[in-house]
Design a protein around this motif. Structure first.
Motif, PDB file in Angstrom:
ATOM      1  N   GLN A 227       0.816  -1.223   0.000  1.00 25.05           N
ATOM      2  CA  GLN A 227       0.000   0.000   0.000  1.00 25.05           C
ATOM      3  C   GLN A 227       0.848   1.271   0.000  1.00 25.05           C
ATOM      4  O   GLN A 227       0.316   2.367   0.100  1.00 25.05           O
ATOM      5  CB  GLN A 227      -0.924  -0.005   1.226  1.00 25.05           C
ATOM      6  N   GLY A 228       2.155   1.099  -0.106  1.00 27.22           N
ATOM      7  CA  GLY A 228       3.047   2.255  -0.147  1.00 27.22           C
ATOM      8  C   GLY A 228       3.300   2.880   1.214  1.00 27.22           C
ATOM      9  O   GLY A 228       3.705   4.045   1.294  1.00 27.22           O
ATOM     10  N   ILE A 229       3.091   2.126   2.279  1.00 28.83           N
ATOM     11  CA  ILE A 229       3.293   2.643   3.639  1.00 28.83           C
ATOM     12  C   ILE A 229       4.659   2.207   4.154  1.00 28.83           C
ATOM     13  O   ILE A 229       4.984   1.015   4.148  1.00 28.83           O
ATOM     14  CB  ILE A 229       2.191   2.147   4.591  1.00 28.83           C
ATOM     15  N   TYR A 230       5.448   3.164   4.599  1.00 32.28           N
ATOM     16  CA  TYR A 230       6.754   2.872   5.178  1.00 32.28           C
ATOM     17  C   TYR A 230       6.576   2.717   6.692  1.00 32.28           C
ATOM     18  O   TYR A 230       6.328   3.685   7.401  1.00 32.28           O
ATOM     19  CB  TYR A 230       7.742   4.003   4.880  1.00 32.28           C
ATOM     20  N   VAL A 231       6.682   1.488   7.174  1.00 36.96           N
ATOM     21  CA  VAL A 231       6.526   1.217   8.599  1.00 36.96           C
ATOM     22  C   VAL A 231       7.842   1.522   9.311  1.00 36.96           C
ATOM     23  O   VAL A 231       8.894   1.010   8.918  1.00 36.96           O
ATOM     24  CB  VAL A 231       6.111  -0.248   8.844  1.00 36.96           C
ATOM     25  N   PHE A 232       7.766   2.351  10.359  1.00 37.97           N
ATOM     26  CA  PHE A 232       9.002   2.742  11.053  1.00 37.97           C
ATOM     27  C   PHE A 232       9.041   2.301  12.511  1.00 37.97           C
ATOM     28  O   PHE A 232      10.083   2.373  13.162  1.00 37.97           O
ATOM     29  CB  PHE A 232       9.213   4.259  10.964  1.00 37.97           C
ATOM     30  N   ALA A 233       7.909   1.818  13.047  1.00 36.82           N
ATOM     31  CA  ALA A 233       7.896   1.458  14.465  1.00 36.82           C
ATOM     32  C   ALA A 233       6.858   0.377  14.734  1.00 36.82           C
ATOM     33  O   ALA A 233       5.874   0.232  13.996  1.00 36.82           O
ATOM     34  CB  ALA A 233       7.592   2.680  15.329  1.00 36.82           C
ATOM     35  N   ASP A 248       3.874 -10.571  23.556  1.00 33.51           N
ATOM     36  CA  ASP A 248       5.132 -11.320  23.531  1.00 33.51           C
ATOM     37  C   ASP A 248       6.246 -10.364  23.074  1.00 33.51           C
ATOM     38  O   ASP A 248       6.521 -10.227  21.876  1.00 33.51           O
ATOM     39  CB  ASP A 248       4.997 -12.507  22.571  1.00 33.51           C
ATOM     40  N   LEU A 249       6.863  -9.701  24.039  1.00 35.26           N
ATOM     41  CA  LEU A 249       7.840  -8.659  23.724  1.00 35.26           C
ATOM     42  C   LEU A 249       9.084  -9.220  23.051  1.00 35.26           C
ATOM     43  O   LEU A 249       9.696  -8.565  22.195  1.00 35.26           O
ATOM     44  CB  LEU A 249       8.226  -7.904  24.996  1.00 35.26           C
ATOM     45  N   GLU A 250       9.456 -10.417  23.417  1.00 30.46           N
ATOM     46  CA  GLU A 250      10.672 -11.012  22.848  1.00 30.46           C
ATOM     47  C   GLU A 250      10.511 -11.259  21.355  1.00 30.46           C
ATOM     48  O   GLU A 250      11.401 -10.944  20.558  1.00 30.46           O
ATOM     49  CB  GLU A 250      10.988 -12.316  23.581  1.00 30.46           C
ATOM     50  N   THR A 251       9.370 -11.801  20.957  1.00 31.00           N
ATOM     51  CA  THR A 251       9.127 -12.058  19.535  1.00 31.00           C
ATOM     52  C   THR A 251       8.987 -10.749  18.760  1.00 31.00           C
ATOM     53  O   THR A 251       9.488 -10.624  17.632  1.00 31.00           O
ATOM     54  CB  THR A 251       7.852 -12.912  19.358  1.00 31.00           C
ATOM     55  N   ILE A 252       8.325  -9.770  19.368  1.00 35.82           N
ATOM     56  CA  ILE A 252       8.194  -8.463  18.708  1.00 35.82           C
ATOM     57  C   ILE A 252       9.568  -7.825  18.522  1.00 35.82           C
ATOM     58  O   ILE A 252       9.855  -7.213  17.485  1.00 35.82           O
ATOM     59  CB  ILE A 252       7.268  -7.538  19.521  1.00 35.82           C
ATOM     60  N   GLN A 257      13.984  -6.039  14.947  1.00 37.64           N
ATOM     61  CA  GLN A 257      15.388  -6.086  14.512  1.00 37.64           C
ATOM     62  C   GLN A 257      15.496  -6.553  13.062  1.00 37.64           C
ATOM     63  O   GLN A 257      16.294  -6.017  12.282  1.00 37.64           O
ATOM     64  CB  GLN A 257      16.166  -7.019  15.442  1.00 37.64           C
ATOM     65  N   LYS A 258      14.677  -7.512  12.704  1.00 38.19           N
ATOM     66  CA  LYS A 258      14.694  -8.050  11.341  1.00 38.19           C
ATOM     67  C   LYS A 258      14.355  -6.970  10.310  1.00 38.19           C
ATOM     68  O   LYS A 258      14.969  -6.893   9.234  1.00 38.19           O
ATOM     69  CB  LYS A 258      13.697  -9.206  11.245  1.00 38.19           C
ATOM     70  N   HIS A 259      13.386  -6.117  10.654  1.00 37.86           N
ATOM     71  CA  HIS A 259      12.925  -5.105   9.695  1.00 37.86           C
ATOM     72  C   HIS A 259      13.450  -3.702  10.009  1.00 37.86           C
ATOM     73  O   HIS A 259      13.000  -2.726   9.402  1.00 37.86           O
ATOM     74  CB  HIS A 259      11.396  -5.096   9.670  1.00 37.86           C
ATOM     75  N   GLN A 288      15.304  -5.241  25.102  1.00 36.37           N
ATOM     76  CA  GLN A 288      15.637  -5.027  23.698  1.00 36.37           C
ATOM     77  C   GLN A 288      14.854  -3.862  23.078  1.00 36.37           C
ATOM     78  O   GLN A 288      15.058  -3.524  21.915  1.00 36.37           O
ATOM     79  CB  GLN A 288      15.369  -6.307  22.905  1.00 36.37           C
ATOM     80  N   ALA A 289      13.953  -3.281  23.866  1.00 36.18           N
ATOM     81  CA  ALA A 289      13.132  -2.172  23.352  1.00 36.18           C
ATOM     82  C   ALA A 289      13.972  -0.912  23.202  1.00 36.18           C
ATOM     83  O   ALA A 289      14.866  -0.643  24.013  1.00 36.18           O
ATOM     84  CB  ALA A 289      11.968  -1.910  24.294  1.00 36.18           C
ATOM     85  N   ASP A 290      13.670  -0.134  22.179  1.00 34.37           N
ATOM     86  CA  ASP A 290      14.343   1.159  21.994  1.00 34.37           C
ATOM     87  C   ASP A 290      13.832   2.190  22.979  1.00 34.37           C
ATOM     88  O   ASP A 290      14.566   3.097  23.368  1.00 34.37           O
ATOM     89  CB  ASP A 290      14.123   1.658  20.562  1.00 34.37           C
ATOM     90  N   SER A 291      12.577   2.056  23.382  1.00 32.88           N
ATOM     91  CA  SER A 291      11.997   2.996  24.350  1.00 32.88           C
ATOM     92  C   SER A 291      10.918   2.286  25.153  1.00 32.88           C
ATOM     93  O   SER A 291      10.267   1.360  24.666  1.00 32.88           O
ATOM     94  CB  SER A 291      11.421   4.230  23.642  1.00 32.88           C
TER      95      SER A 291
END
Length: 476
Positions: A227-233, A248-252, A257-259, A288-291
């Motif tokens: 759809q042309g959406i750039y996902v950033f978070a 499930d924070l670990e899987t998220i 990290q993958k994307h 592992q969270a950025d914030s």
């Protein structure tokens, strides 16, 4: 020269006398709430227009009478039958730190307007970062509530992960964030405030247990790209507000990290579980969270409103807002953590670090562990009690102190059951003996309890269920 009116307003001895009277009233109120007499209510319910009419007509000019009248006509969060919204029954000592903050009125935009509280804020946020498992390079600050903190975190995410500097250049393409459909509404609101629109809020369906279905993340990412959406978070809920269930924070984190996404955790309610050895497993992966957002006024015994926003990479906490205000802020070659207006949405803000420091310094981390563990234990035990009664249905086995349940009807008709549970909650509100709230999950109307008072007993909760059944019988 000051007029007599101003002299009276600032008279230290009048303040001393009035202050003693108010503290005595509050202590009496606290004592009565913690050991309520038979029939003592959580609140005296009035319709909004009736309450407005009362205050329009109220004409006393005596401060003590005004204070006491407000005290009588407010909901009492220290009452053990207050089991509704996620607002703490604050530790009494924090009402004194609030008074100190109010009288000193240090705005904290720049260092000289908040010298001591700015240093205390650094002490507290450094300790919180350490508890999260962050390195010494992490940084954080305090701000006015989880809604503002989540917005600020997502603005930082946009600054760090969007393909262009939107702060300076504006939007040239669609941006988006990923979040569970069960996430707090403030995340949706933040995205709309940022101009992402409804398309930019990519809601991931939840599982049967009301947690983000992480098996769908790659599918929804590909849809967004198409759809042309750039996902950033991507945002993880710790926990979601309606159900108290942790994503499930670990899987998220692995997906982020993958994307190469910014990973933000809304731990406004349950981030304080980092202090509980028994329940900190609910937050596995949070390091592992950025914030991360954690509210002091929910599960950390503080008065509203104070929230910690913590960054894994401390440098990012300085890049969210960059603009010139020469009269206020100067360019600095050093890390000027002490000039808060560079890093927060607010310019003036409360000296909220006093609450955190007062509790941490006088009681230590054990207090936060005791509080979280006690309340989560109570939530899980209450759910078991609900399950033992055939007339009730539990929405999900809880992971925290939030429990959603409903009274069932023999007919099993959804529309009738929904109306019944809505009416039960309204009757409880008007009675004023218990305070609980409500939520709707997948078309079903539930009664919702949040155990926020460590003095709420199993007997009280049994009495609540008895009363709900009694109301239900009368309505049917």
């Amino acid at each position: 020269m000051a007029t007599s009116v101003l002299e009276n307003v600032y008279d230290p001895e009048a303040f001393r006398k009035l202050g003693h009277e108010l503290v005595d009233s509050l202590a009496d109120h606290l004592s009565a709430c913690l050991a309520p007499s038979e029939g003592q209510k959580v609140m005296d319910w009035q319709l909004p227009e009736d309450e407005l009419a009362f205050w329009h007509a109220f004409d006393s000019k005596e401060p003590t009478e005004i204070f006491n009248t407000v005290l009588q006509r407010c909901i009492h969060t220290h009452h053990p039958k207050y089991i509704g919204h996620q607002v703490s029954a604050p530790a009494p000592i924090t009402s004194l730190s609030a008074m100190l903050s109010a009288l000193l009125n240090n705005g904290m935009a720049v260092y000289e307007m908040g010298k001591a509280p700015s240093a205390l804020e650094r002490v507290i946020t450094d300790k919180l970062c350490e508890k999260l498992g962050y390195s010494p390079d992490a940084r954080g600050f305090l701000t006015s509530g989880g809604t503002l903190a989540n917005l600020t975190a997502l603005l930082t995410a946009r600054r760090e992960k969007a393909p262009e500097n939107v702060w300076e250049a504006g939007y040239s393409q669609k941006l988006g964030i990923m979040v569970s459909e069960e996430a707090h509404y403030c995340v949706d609101r933040a995205a709309r405030i940022m101009g992402l629109g409804s398309e930019g809020i990519i809601k991931i369906p939840s599982t049967v247990d009301f947690v983000m279905d992480t098996s769908l993340l790659d599918t929804y990412m590909q849809k967004a790209k198409a759809q042309g959406i750039y996902v950033f978070a991507i945002v993880g809920s710790a926990p979601s507000t309606s159900t108290g269930m942790y994503d499930d924070l670990e899987t998220i984190a692995s997906f982020a990290q993958k994307h190469k996404l910014w990973f933000h955790v809304d731990g406004a309610h349950g981030g304080a579980a980092i202090f509980s050895p028994k329940y900190k497993n609910t937050l596995k992966g949070i390091d592992q969270a950025d914030s991360v957002v954690i509210d002091g006024h929910k599960m950390m015994l503080m008065p509203a409103i104070t929230t910690a926003l913590l960054y894994k990479n401390g440098n990012t906490s300085y890049t969210t807002f960059s603009q010139k205000a020469d009269y206020l802020l100067l360019q600095s070659q050093e890390e000027d953590w002490y000039n808060k207006a560079k890093r927060t949405f607010e310019c003036t803000k409360l000296m909220m670090s006093l609450h955190w420091y007062m509790l941490w310094q006088t009681e230590g981390e054990t207090l936060f562990d005791d509080f979280v563990t006690t309340l989560y234990d109570k939530g899980i035990q209450f759910a078991k009690t609900v399950q033992q009664r055939a007339s009730f249905e539990l929405a999900v086995s809880p992971m925290s102190n939030i429990v959603c349940f409903r009274l069932k009807l023999a007919s099993g008709k959804l529309e009738q059951e929904n109306a019944l549970n809505l009416n039960i909650r309204q009757q409880l509100l008007e009675d004023g003996d218990f305070y609980i709230v409500q939520t709707k999950l997948r078309g079903k109307q539930y009664l919702r309890v949040t155990l926020m008072n460590p003095f709420t007993t199993e007997t009280i909760l049994e009495q609540l269920l008895d009363r709900i059944e009694e109301i239900g019988r009368s309505l049917v």
